[in-house]
Design an enzyme around this catalytic site. Structure first.
Site, mmCIF file in Angstrom:
data_model
loop_
_atom_site.group_PDB
_atom_site.id
_atom_site.type_symbol
_atom_site.label_atom_id
_atom_site.label_comp_id
_atom_site.label_asym_id
_atom_site.label_seq_id
_atom_site.Cartn_x
_atom_site.Cartn_y
_atom_site.Cartn_z
ATOM 1 N N SER A 26 9.934 31.383 -5.181
ATOM 2 C CA SER A 26 11.022 30.410 -5.091
ATOM 3 C C SER A 26 10.484 28.987 -4.914
ATOM 4 C CB SER A 26 11.921 30.761 -3.899
ATOM 5 O OG SER A 26 11.155 30.728 -2.709
ATOM 6 N N TYR A 57 15.321 30.789 -1.336
ATOM 7 C CA TYR A 57 16.147 31.903 -1.800
ATOM 8 C C TYR A 57 16.665 32.766 -0.631
ATOM 9 C CZ TYR A 57 14.679 31.666 -6.788
ATOM 10 O OH TYR A 57 14.471 31.307 -8.101
ATOM 11 N N GLU A 173 8.670 24.250 3.574
ATOM 12 C CA GLU A 173 9.042 23.483 2.382
ATOM 13 C C GLU A 173 9.206 21.987 2.695
ATOM 14 O OE1 GLU A 173 10.066 24.523 -1.052
ATOM 15 O OE2 GLU A 173 8.945 26.352 -0.646
ATOM 16 N N HIS A 209 5.629 32.388 2.373
ATOM 17 C CA HIS A 209 5.479 31.055 2.968
ATOM 18 C C HIS A 209 4.790 31.127 4.337
ATOM 19 C CE1 HIS A 209 8.433 29.812 -0.013
ATOM 20 N NE2 HIS A 209 8.383 28.574 0.408
HETATM 21 N N1 DGL Z 1 8.354 32.949 -0.203
HETATM 22 C C1 DGL Z 1 9.508 33.741 -0.335
HETATM 23 C C2 DGL Z 1 9.430 35.110 0.282
HETATM 24 O O1 DGL Z 1 8.387 35.646 0.300
HETATM 25 C C3 DGL Z 1 10.828 33.137 -0.326
HETATM 26 C C4 DGL Z 1 11.274 32.251 0.663
HETATM 27 C C5 DGL Z 1 12.606 31.653 0.334
HETATM 28 O O2 DGL Z 1 12.746 31.071 -0.733
HETATM 29 O O3 DGL Z 1 13.505 31.776 1.181
HETATM 30 O O4 DGL Z 1 10.380 35.682 0.707
#
Ligand code: DGL
Length: 289
Positions: A26, A57, A173, A209
């Site tokens: 994302s 996301y 982010e 993240h």
């Molecule tokens: N990096 C993503 C994950 O592993 C998504 C984080 C997001 O967009 O909320 O879930």
């Protein structure tokens, strides 16, 4: 901008031709996986796609995450990728199965889309001593119960305790991972997780993240607890997959290149991605549809 029909035609035209490995997230989080992938497969070509314009996301509905992820997969297929890694737990939890079962047969049954949840669940049995595991992830990943289902299949004796951490991705982010706000939320959420069961000896970072918050995470869990980022796990699992599937291995081009694509401002992406990757990044913009 290409129409959906154009993309389908291009996907058909690139069927069976060797191409780069597609890596999708994302936003920036999947770069923690890309780094490990490059280390494990330095000769392979990669295209990284971050949907920064629509990140995060984690709080989005099943339907939207599926729709956005399918657009990303179709674009990467049209760019010649025969193999796409969803380097995002939220997309892996909410979209992977539908794409594999519903869309892939129509798009091109020989291509593959792989996620990050299964490889992580696979190795857990060999790590925990108490059989009590913690999971931190986005609200979407936790609500999907994807880890619960994978672990129940692979290691039925393991107890899983999950904590959704809706603030952690926005902190990363927005470049606040090192700030005091991050301390507040990381400490609060990890305390809530550890309060669920004092025997938790392993914590899965179930969001790509979260390795950016690793120093703070380690600070707020007992030193005896193993904190598990996913990058190296996913990279080793992919290397093993390619070893077992030489027909796919032969359909990966090997020039050692990495192309970065974002759906938001390429300058901002390049600047931050360079910090993640430890080398200069020059991203270009593409709008998904
Ligand atoms: N990096 C993503 C994950 O592993 C998504 C984080 C997001 O967009 O909320 O879930």
């Amino acid at each position: 901008m290409q129409s959906s029909d154009d993309l389908s035609e291009i996907i058909a035209a690139t069927a069976g031709h060797p191409g780069p490995i597609g890596v999708f997230d994302s936003g920036y989080g999947g770069l923690t996986v890309l780094r490990s992938l490059i280390r494990e497969l330095p000769e392979a070509d990669f295209i990284y796609l971050g949907d920064n314009a629509r990140a995060p996301y984690g709080n989005r509905s099943f339907d939207l995450v599926y729709r956005f992820t399918l657009q990303a997969v179709r674009y990467l297929f049209a760019r010649g990728c025969q193999l796409v890694i969803l380097a995002c737990n939220t997309a892996s939890a909410k979209a992977l199965r539908s794409i594999q079962q519903r869309d892939l047969p129509a798009l091109d049954p020989a291509r593959r889309v792989l996620g990050v949840i299964r490889p992580t669940a696979e190795i857990i049995g060999g790590i925990t001593r108490t059989g009590s595991i913690g999971l931190v992830g986005t609200p979407g990943t936790v609500a999907s119960r994807s880890y619960d289902m994978e672990l129940a299949k692979l290691h039925p004796g393991i107890r899983l305790y999950s904590k959704a951490c809706p603030m952690w991705v926005p902190l990363v982010e927005n470049l606040e991972a090192d700030g005091p706000g991050a301390d507040y939320f990381v400490r609060r959420d990890l305390q809530a997780l550890m309060d669920m069961d004092r025997d938790i000896d392993t914590i899965i970072l179930g969001c790509t993240h979260y390795p950016l918050l690793l120093d703070k995470i380690r600070q707020y869990v007992p030193p005896s607890v193993t904190v598990l980022p996913q990058g190296d796990i996913v990279a080793r699992s992919l290397a093993d997959y390619l070893h077992r599937h030489p027909e796919m291995d032969a359909r990966i081009t090997r020039g050692g290149t990495v192309e970065y694509i974002t759906t938001e401002q390429p300058d901002k992406f390049s600047q931050l991605a360079a910090v993640f990757m430890g080398s200069p990044v020059e991203a270009v913009r593409h709008d998904l549809q």
